[in-house]
Design an enzyme around this catalytic site. Structure first.
Site, PDB file in Angstrom:
ATOM      1  N   CYS A 120       0.803  -1.222   0.000  1.00  0.00           N
ATOM      2  CA  CYS A 120       0.000   0.000   0.000  1.00  0.00           C
ATOM      3  C   CYS A 120       0.840   1.279   0.000  1.00  0.00           C
ATOM      4  O   CYS A 120       0.298   2.373  -0.182  1.00  0.00           O
ATOM      5  CB  CYS A 120      -0.942  -0.008   1.198  1.00  0.00           C
ATOM      6  N   HIS A 257      -2.665   6.539   2.935  1.00  0.00           N
ATOM      7  CA  HIS A 257      -3.259   5.352   2.331  1.00  0.00           C
ATOM      8  C   HIS A 257      -4.639   5.131   2.941  1.00  0.00           C
ATOM      9  O   HIS A 257      -4.795   5.116   4.169  1.00  0.00           O
ATOM     10  CB  HIS A 257      -2.351   4.146   2.577  1.00  0.00           C
ATOM     11  N   ASN A 287     -10.429  -0.407  -0.046  1.00  0.00           N
ATOM     12  CA  ASN A 287      -8.968  -0.375   0.076  1.00  0.00           C
ATOM     13  C   ASN A 287      -8.383  -0.969  -1.200  1.00  0.00           C
ATOM     14  O   ASN A 287      -8.479  -2.171  -1.440  1.00  0.00           O
ATOM     15  CB  ASN A 287      -8.546  -1.184   1.302  1.00  0.00           C
TER      16      ASN A 287
END
Length: 332
Positions: A120, A257, A287
């Site tokens: 990420c 993130h 996500n």
């Protein structure tokens, strides 16, 4: 010898684009698949929907569409791009790289091509690498992409992970510009001991002497990841701002993130930064790992929040455990 923090950047972000698949997987859909509820998901994660790629659509397809969106919106040329960096944890193949697939699909005649595996944090790592390549003089025009098809490695019987992940891609163009550079300061780090808390099995099924489960799907210890993310950002953000000679009050936007809303709320509370000055892409996209930050930036731009001259802090964190931050002036 000058430290990287004191080397004047010569790189500018000149364009940005994004793409998400059409299919929506809502919280209501998940209620019919696993033992969960819309209320629980929104409260714990801030996620209401996520996008899912069709079975025959892969990460390279999403990346190409994100670049095409960028080109159409900003009328920029990519014919003279001399390096392609793709941040992804879900490449179409172990090799050839997604970057090579993008190069061929977009007809870029002569460019280096490299995939970056930093989970990420990948997009921010790639941006910082692009800045270094251009500032050093090795390259002049770098295409930076973050793209994922996480639905293909998600176990939809595991209610702790299937509520989180979605598919999408974002792209940015970074070009040489000695007069209006975007990059002010950056920092990256890792803690390999924490890799056991967020992983996907591959050729090996052992990590730090521990036998892993998952059979190729994402496995996450949410509680440990939460603690790692919050403690890391709480430590690194004030340090980065101090090294840059700036205060948090001078920051227009914080773009972490978009793992889940509770992590961001906890970080903002600890560092004393207002939540209303953060950009979050997971509410309707889920996500998307390396794609959450470019998706959030593009959303912020389209919604009129992000403006030229804004000071923006990007901070990615994820499996590895890795993290990377970049303090930039928004120049798009």
């Amino acid at each position: 010898m000058l430290s990287p923090a004191h080397i004047q950047s010569k790189a500018r972000i000149t364009a940005i684009g994004s793409y998400v698949p059409e299919r929506i997987l809502s919280n209501a859909d998940l209620e019919r698949m696993v033992d969960t509820s819309d209320e629980w998901i929104v409260q714990r994660t801030g996620i209401r929907e996520r996008r899912i790629a069709p079975p025959d659509v892969f990460t390279s397809d999403l990346c190409v569409k994100a670049v095409q969106n960028m080109v159409e919106q900003f009328q920029v040329s990519i014919a003279d791009v001399d390096m392609i960096l793709v941040a992804t944890t879900t490449p179409d193949f172990p090799f050839p790289s997604v970057a090579c697939l993008v190069q061929e699909r977009l007809g870029i005649p002569s460019a280096g091509a490299l995939d970056i595996s930093a989970a990420c944090a990948g997009f921010v790592y790639a941006l910082n690498l692009a800045n270094g390549l251009i500032t050093s003089g090795l390259h002049r025009k770098v295409l930076v992409i973050g793209g994922e098809t996480l639905s293909k490695v998600t176990d939809y019987s595991d209610r702790t992970t299937c509520i989180l992940f979605g598919d999408g891609a974002g792209a940015a163009l970074v070009e040489k510009d000695e007069h209006q550079p975007s990059f002010l300061h950056s920092v990256s780090g890792s803690d390999g001991r924490a890799g056991i808390h967020l992983y996907r099995t591959g050729i090996s099924d052992r990590l730090n002497g521990v036998c892993l489960s998952g059979e190729g799907n994402i496995v996450q210890n949410g509680r440990e990841v939460f603690k790692l993310a919050v403690s890391t950002l709480n430590r690194e953000i004030p340090k980065l701002m101090q090294e840059a000679g700036m205060s948090l009050d001078e920051l227009d936007w914080f773009v972490p993130h978009s793992a889940n809303i509770r992590i961001i709320q906890a970080v903002c509370e600890r560092i004393g930064f207002p939540m209303e000055k953060t950009l979050f892409s997971a509410e309707y996209y889920g996500n998307t790992s390396s794609a959450t930050i470019p998706l959030a930036l593009h959303l912020g731009l389209r919604e009129g929040k992000l403006k030229k001259g804004n000071t923006v802090l990007l901070h990615g964190f994820g499996g590895g455990f890795v993290h990377s931050a970049s303090l930039i002036t928004w120049t798009v």
